[in-house]
Motif scaffolding. Structure first.
Motif, short mmCIF file in Angstrom:
data_model
loop_
_atom_site.label_atom_id
_atom_site.label_comp_id
_atom_site.label_asym_id
_atom_site.label_seq_id
_atom_site.Cartn_x
_atom_site.Cartn_y
_atom_site.Cartn_z
N VAL A 49 0.83 -1.20 0.00
CA VAL A 49 0.00 0.00 0.00
C VAL A 49 0.87 1.25 0.00
O VAL A 49 1.81 1.37 0.80
CB VAL A 49 -0.93 0.02 1.23
CG1 VAL A 49 -1.92 1.17 1.13
CG2 VAL A 49 -1.65 -1.31 1.40
N PRO A 51 0.42 4.81 1.02
CA PRO A 51 -0.43 5.80 1.68
C PRO A 51 0.02 7.21 1.29
O PRO A 51 1.16 7.59 1.50
CB PRO A 51 -0.21 5.55 3.17
CG PRO A 51 0.82 4.48 3.29
CD PRO A 51 1.35 4.18 1.94
N LYS A 87 -8.82 -4.29 -1.81
CA LYS A 87 -8.98 -2.98 -1.18
C LYS A 87 -9.25 -3.11 0.32
O LYS A 87 -8.72 -2.33 1.13
CB LYS A 87 -10.11 -2.19 -1.85
CG LYS A 87 -9.75 -1.72 -3.25
CD LYS A 87 -10.88 -0.95 -3.88
CE LYS A 87 -10.53 -0.49 -5.28
NZ LYS A 87 -11.64 0.28 -5.89
N ASP A 91 -6.77 -1.59 3.25
CA ASP A 91 -7.27 -0.70 4.30
C ASP A 91 -6.97 -1.28 5.69
O ASP A 91 -6.55 -0.56 6.60
CB ASP A 91 -8.76 -0.45 4.12
CG ASP A 91 -9.25 0.77 4.87
OD1 ASP A 91 -8.55 1.81 4.85
OD2 ASP A 91 -10.33 0.69 5.48
N LEU A 94 -3.25 -0.88 6.50
CA LEU A 94 -2.98 0.51 6.88
C LEU A 94 -3.33 0.76 8.35
O LEU A 94 -2.56 1.36 9.10
CB LEU A 94 -3.80 1.48 6.03
CG LEU A 94 -3.31 1.80 4.65
CD1 LEU A 94 -4.37 2.58 3.89
CD2 LEU A 94 -2.02 2.59 4.71
N ALA A 102 -8.23 4.61 4.88
CA ALA A 102 -8.29 5.41 3.65
C ALA A 102 -9.70 5.39 3.10
O ALA A 102 -10.34 4.35 3.03
CB ALA A 102 -7.32 4.86 2.62
N LEU A 105 -9.26 4.18 -2.31
CA LEU A 105 -8.28 3.14 -2.61
C LEU A 105 -8.37 2.76 -4.08
O LEU A 105 -9.48 2.55 -4.59
CB LEU A 105 -8.53 1.89 -1.75
CG LEU A 105 -8.35 2.10 -0.24
CD1 LEU A 105 -9.23 1.14 0.54
CD2 LEU A 105 -6.89 1.91 0.13
N ALA A 127 -3.51 4.60 -1.56
CA ALA A 127 -4.52 4.97 -0.55
C ALA A 127 -4.47 6.47 -0.34
O ALA A 127 -3.42 7.04 -0.03
CB ALA A 127 -4.23 4.25 0.76
N ARG A 128 -5.64 7.12 -0.49
CA ARG A 128 -5.73 8.57 -0.33
C ARG A 128 -6.86 8.91 0.63
O ARG A 128 -7.65 8.06 1.00
CB ARG A 128 -5.97 9.23 -1.68
CG ARG A 128 -4.84 8.93 -2.66
CD ARG A 128 -5.17 9.42 -4.03
NE ARG A 128 -4.76 10.82 -4.14
CZ ARG A 128 -4.87 11.52 -5.24
NH1 ARG A 128 -5.37 11.00 -6.33
NH2 ARG A 128 -4.49 12.77 -5.27
N LEU A 130 -6.70 9.93 3.85
CA LEU A 130 -6.41 9.15 5.06
C LEU A 130 -7.08 9.75 6.29
O LEU A 130 -7.25 10.97 6.37
CB LEU A 130 -4.90 9.08 5.27
CG LEU A 130 -4.07 8.55 4.09
CD1 LEU A 130 -2.58 8.66 4.39
CD2 LEU A 130 -4.45 7.13 3.75
#
Length: 186
Positions: A49, A51, A87, A91, A94, A102, A105, A127-128, A130
């Motif tokens: 991932v 991030p 996905k 997540d 993360l 996130a 994704l 991943a955005r 956050l």
């Protein structure tokens, strides 16, 4: 800098909960025959991932890597759990590794580790958006989170703690995706 854990023992194993070995007898188009060995991945696959804090800042983690017996700076990564999409696994990893979830994704592609002798494949996910959320994971110690500028990716390559090819490739994919020069195949 954290001191690596002390190795208490090392022993050979015939079977692993992660990998199995097999021999493959092949005949090539020119008639040549060879026997190759390959490691078969167990489980349901893996994710790595990227991030993204902003369009130029990603979050790396410093984590002990037993394969090289030192701390490595790389990306959040882990195996997928049963009944989990790529996905969802990204997540979850993360949240377990850096305490962030996130809202956005995207799967950027698939990487192999050593395709000449391993079947393992890793899905790259960016991943955005956050937000803070922590889940308990299997890490034996907290991981250091290190922000890094994608515009300084070339400097990361000079860093002594950065040798994980998957992390390097995934960061390159993310940088090109964010710059609009790479669009993953649907």
């Amino acid at each position: 800098m954290r001191k690596p854990p002390h190795i208490l023992a090392v022993r050979q194993v015939d079977a692993s909960r992660f990998l199995r070995a097999e021999q493959v007898d092949l005949e090539f188009s020119n008639g040549q025959r060879r026997t190759f060995e390959r490691l078969l991945s167990s489980g349901l696959g893996a994710v790595i991932v990227v991030p993204v804090q902003d369009d130029d800042t990603v979050l790396l983690v410093r984590e002990y890597a037993v394969g090289v017996d030192r701390y490595e700076l790389g990306l959040v990564k882990g195996r997928l759990d049963r009944d989990e999409t790529v996905k969802q696994g990204a997540d979850r990893e993360l949240k377990e590794e850096i305490g962030l979830g996130a809202r956005e994704l995207h799967v950027l592609g698939t990487l192999s580790v050593s395709p000449g002798y391993m079947t393992a494949m890793t899905q790259v996910v960016i991943a955005r958006d956050l937000y803070p959320e922590r889940l308990d994971g299997d890490e034996p110690e907290p991981l250091d989170v290190v922000p890094w500028k994608l515009s300084e990716l070339h400097r990361l390559l000079e860093h002594a703690e950065v040798t994980d090819g998957r992390s390097i490739a995934a960061l390159f994919m993310a940088r090109e995706y964010l710059a609009g020069r790479y669009r993953p195949q649907p």
